[in-house]
Each structure stands twice: as C-alpha cells, then as structure tokens.
Design an enzyme around this catalytic site. Structure first.
Site, short mmCIF file in Angstrom:
data_model
loop_
_atom_site.label_atom_id
_atom_site.label_comp_id
_atom_site.label_asym_id
_atom_site.label_seq_id
_atom_site.Cartn_x
_atom_site.Cartn_y
_atom_site.Cartn_z
N HIS A 1 -3.06 7.53 1.80
CA HIS A 1 -3.55 6.04 1.15
C HIS A 1 -5.00 5.71 1.97
CE1 HIS A 1 -3.73 2.10 0.53
NE2 HIS A 1 -3.47 1.87 1.74
N CYS B 1 0.91 -1.33 -0.12
CA CYS B 1 0.00 -0.01 0.10
C CYS B 1 0.76 1.16 0.00
CB CYS B 1 -0.92 -0.10 1.04
SG CYS B 1 -2.20 -1.44 1.08
N ASN C 1 -10.05 0.12 -0.47
CA ASN C 1 -8.66 0.29 -0.59
C ASN C 1 -8.09 -0.48 -1.73
OD1 ASN C 1 -5.77 -0.31 0.04
ND2 ASN C 1 -5.92 -1.17 2.18
O1 UT7 Z 1 -3.70 -0.62 3.41
C1 UT7 Z 1 -2.68 -1.50 4.21
C2 UT7 Z 1 -2.80 -1.09 5.53
N1 UT7 Z 1 -4.15 -1.76 6.00
C3 UT7 Z 1 -5.06 -0.79 7.02
O2 UT7 Z 1 -4.52 0.16 7.54
C4 UT7 Z 1 -6.08 -1.72 7.54
C5 UT7 Z 1 -6.07 -1.34 9.21
N2 UT7 Z 1 -7.05 -1.85 9.67
C6 UT7 Z 1 -8.39 -1.56 9.89
O3 UT7 Z 1 -8.69 -0.75 9.07
C7 UT7 Z 1 -9.21 -2.32 10.69
O4 UT7 Z 1 -8.61 -2.85 11.61
C8 UT7 Z 1 -10.21 -3.40 10.12
C9 UT7 Z 1 -11.21 -2.65 9.24
C10 UT7 Z 1 -9.62 -4.23 9.15
C11 UT7 Z 1 -11.14 -4.20 11.06
O5 UT7 Z 1 -11.70 -3.07 12.19
P1 UT7 Z 1 -11.61 -3.39 13.64
O6 UT7 Z 1 -12.56 -2.27 14.09
O7 UT7 Z 1 -10.32 -3.47 14.04
O8 UT7 Z 1 -12.36 -4.71 13.64
P2 UT7 Z 1 -11.75 -6.21 14.40
O9 UT7 Z 1 -10.86 -6.76 13.42
O10 UT7 Z 1 -11.14 -5.72 15.86
O11 UT7 Z 1 -13.17 -6.93 14.51
C12 UT7 Z 1 -14.05 -6.55 15.52
C13 UT7 Z 1 -15.05 -7.68 15.27
C14 UT7 Z 1 -14.71 -9.11 15.19
O12 UT7 Z 1 -15.77 -9.75 15.97
P3 UT7 Z 1 -15.68 -10.03 17.55
O13 UT7 Z 1 -14.41 -10.99 17.54
O14 UT7 Z 1 -15.52 -8.90 18.04
O15 UT7 Z 1 -16.74 -10.79 17.85
C15 UT7 Z 1 -14.69 -9.33 13.83
O16 UT7 Z 1 -15.01 -10.84 13.86
O17 UT7 Z 1 -15.94 -7.47 13.74
C16 UT7 Z 1 -15.91 -8.73 13.18
N3 UT7 Z 1 -15.56 -8.55 11.70
C17 UT7 Z 1 -16.74 -8.21 10.95
N4 UT7 Z 1 -18.20 -8.27 11.29
C18 UT7 Z 1 -18.96 -8.29 10.22
C19 UT7 Z 1 -14.63 -8.55 11.17
N5 UT7 Z 1 -14.74 -8.47 9.50
C20 UT7 Z 1 -16.28 -8.23 9.77
C21 UT7 Z 1 -17.13 -7.99 8.68
N6 UT7 Z 1 -18.49 -7.81 8.86
N7 UT7 Z 1 -16.61 -7.86 7.44
#
Ligand code: UT7
Length: 324
Positions: free
Chosen positions: A251, A114, A281
């Site tokens: 980005h 990225c 992204n």
């Molecule tokens: O481009 C390169 C750099 N990449 C980035 O900068 C990405 C950086 N990371 C992020 O943008 C975020 O961490 C994400 C968008 C990927 C995830 O958001 P988050 O607020 O960190 O969520 P999480 O991974 O902590 O997940 C929270 C909950 C989980 O459920 P539990 O374990 O709390 O019950 C996941 O299983 O959300 C759940 N979850 C979803 N639910 C519905 C994860 N993906 C999904 C989904 N739909 N697509």
C-alpha cells in the site's frame, strides 16, 4: 477438486488532472520539500467535477477485462473496495456491474479503507476457492479528494484519486510448486484504534459525508509493526523465506513506511513497486494501481513471488502472497 485463484489481468485508471506539491503550496501553508521529505509524494491525480468513484472503477475494470481476455459476461462476482462510494447505498460495485452490462452473479462493496484491496482480494479468493464463483473482478477505487479537509495541511497533501482492478479466475489446483495464483491471504482488524484515522461524518451519525481526520504519527507507528506481523504470517503460512520474495507491492501511503518494510525483508529498492511519488495515497486503489503498472511495464514475470501488504483505518491490515 480444489481451486486456486489466478490474476489473469490488471487495469488502472487515473483522473486526468494532476495537482503538484507546488500547486498545493500556493493554497496552503506547506512546501514541496516538506511533502517530499516526509512522504515521498510529488504529485497526485484529482477526479474532475462529476467524475464518480464508479466511473474510475469502470475504466480500470474495462482495462483489466481486456488485459485478461475475459469478457464481461464471464464475470460472476464483482467486489469493489472503496471508502468513497458514489452513494451510501447501493454499492458502487452494482453500478459498475450495470455499466458493464452484467446481470448475473453478485456485486458488492468491501470497506476496509487503505487495506480494502487486500480484503476484497481475500473475499474473492475465498469465493473462487470454494466454487461459488469462477471469474471475479476485484476493484479498488477511490475519490478521497471529496472527503479531504483542504484547509488541513496534515492530511490534504497525502491523498489522491484513482482506481485499479484485477480479473481473478478459478483454476484447478495441479499440485505443482510452480502453479500460479494466490498462495495466502491474512486479514486483521482492531477497532480500538477508530480515533487514529476516521471520517467525522456518516449517514447514521451526522447525516453528512464528513472529512478525513488522522493522527499521522500514531498511524505511522502502528503501520510499521502491524504490516510486519502480516508479512510474517504470510511467510509462515506459505513456508517461503524473505529471500523468496521477488516483488513487494505495498500500500502506498508513505515512502518511509515502504522502505521500512523492504528493509525488514532485506529487499533492494528495485524489487519494490513504488507509485506513491506520482499517485500519493489512493487508499484501496493503491495496490491494484501498482500491480497494473508493474505488469504493464514487464516487471512482473510468470512464476515471480509477489507480496502485497496494507494497513488502514479501523485499524485494518493484511497481506497476500501470490505466484505471478
Ligand atoms: O493509508 C493509511 C495509513 N496512513 C498512513 O500510513 C499515514 C501514516 N503517517 C504518515 O505518513 C506521517 O505521520 C505523516 C506524513 C502523516 C506526517 O509525517 P510526520 O513525520 O509524522 O509529521 P508530524 O505529523 O509529526 O508533523 C511534523 C511537523 C508538525 O509541526 P510541529 O508540530 O513539529 O511544529 C506539523 O504541523 O510537520 C508539520 N506539518 C506540515 N508542515 C508542512 C504537518 N503537515 C505539514 C505539511 N506541510 N503538509
């Protein structure tokens, strides 16, 4: 005489097919609400079957050449940032070179995920400043849809396909503070974080292309800190204050990360170019796509200070400041 690199034109290409959050919610356990709230993404473009990264790159490059009023035979450097090349080798940039009918100069790919566009811009800027090339095409092009595990809701909702390109031209330094061009580039990497964001395949390891894997929360945490470092380095080097920045073109991974960076600079939302809602992204393509959009709609005015920043797998991260 010292040279400065100036962006003369921008181009963009997005595949025709749009996939909305609702479309995804019909296939996997997710919802429009979750995706919007956590990422700001509403939809993404997905390449058609048989549509290659080089096809996207070529379309963006042609538009950038037209916008810059530079002909293909004036280009003596093509740097294509991509992590989804057509083939393991040769470089996607060489296919773009051939399709543009260019037979001189150098064409190669840069792989910094990225952060790829910031890396490619820095590489091209250095070639131009030391006189090794005069007119460069710098491209970010990706088909991440091909390396997504469509059963992994934690990653497949986040990415889209697309390409953006700029034409960078060497221009003699005139010593004035108002001169257009790239003022600074800063690149960083730290390979200890390989496991936070990677593809679980490759020619040497599995002989397959593999799928993207990410520990989102860890990447998020590092992104905010590392991009802030890169921004500080850019401001230090150029002697500019946060209040001098007219446009942040970040980005586009997550609206919450983008907002954190804007807040740090005390920049109002309308001074930040945001495309993540419509493009998701697109990895190395996200910054040149955003630049092309903001140039085309007249937001970027000559003399504006534009700050670019990115962070991606590796980890890699970096920034660039330019006077538009
Ligand atoms: O481009 C390169 C750099 N990449 C980035 O900068 C990405 C950086 N990371 C992020 O943008 C975020 O961490 C994400 C968008 C990927 C995830 O958001 P988050 O607020 O960190 O969520 P999480 O991974 O902590 O997940 C929270 C909950 C989980 O459920 P539990 O374990 O709390 O019950 C996941 O299983 O959300 C759940 N979850 C979803 N639910 C519905 C994860 N993906 C999904 C989904 N739909 N697509």
């Amino acid at each position: 005489m010292f040279q400065r690199s100036v962006i003369q034109g921008c181009g963009a290409y997005l595949p025709a097919r749009i996939v909305t959050n609702q479309d995804l919610a019909q296939r996997i356990d997710t919802s429009d609400e979750w995706i919007r709230e956590r990422t700001g993404i509403v939809q993404r473009h997905i390449a058609a079957e048989g549509e290659l990264t080089s096809d996207l790159a070529l379309a963006a490059a042609q538009e950038a050449l037209k916008d810059a009023r530079v002909s293909a035979d004036e280009i003596d450097l093509i740097v294509c940032a991509t992590s989804t090349p057509d083939q393991t080798f040769p470089a996607t940039a060489t296919r773009v070179q051939a399709l543009l009918g260019i037979t001189k100069g150098a064409a190669f790919d840069v792989q910094a995920v990225c952060s790829g566009f910031v890396y490619a811009l820095a590489v091209a800027d250095n070639f131009l400043r030391c006189g090794q090339a005069r007119n460069a095409l710098v491209i970010g092009a990706e088909t991440f849809s091909r390396i997504l595990d469509w059963s992994d809701r934690g990653t497949c909702v986040l990415f889209g396909d697309g390409a953006g390109a700029v034409v960078l031209t060497a221009s003699p330094e005139d010593g004035s503070a108002s001169q257009r061009g790239i003022l600074s580039t800063h690149l960083y990497s730290d390979g200890r974080y390989n496991d936070a964001l990677y593809v679980d395949g490759g020619p040497s390891s599995t002989q397959t292309a593999g799928f993207l894997r990410m520990h989102g929360r860890e990447v998020f945490r590092h992104a905010v800190v590392k991009m802030a470092e890169a921004i500080d380095a850019a401001l230090d080097k150029t002697g500019l204050q946060p209040s001098d920045v007219d446009w942040l073109v970040p980005h586009q991974a997550n609206i919450r990360i983008i907002e954190a960076m804007a807040k740090r600079l005390d920049l109002p939302r309308e001074r930040v170019v945001v495309t993540v809602d419509r493009h998701a992204n697109t990895s190395a393509a996200s910054i040149p796509l955003a630049l092309a959009e903001a140039k085309a709609d007249g937001r970027l005015k000559q003399g504006d200070v534009v700050l670019l920043e990115a962070m991606g797998g590796g980890f890699t991260w970096g920034s660039a400041i330019l006077r538009w």
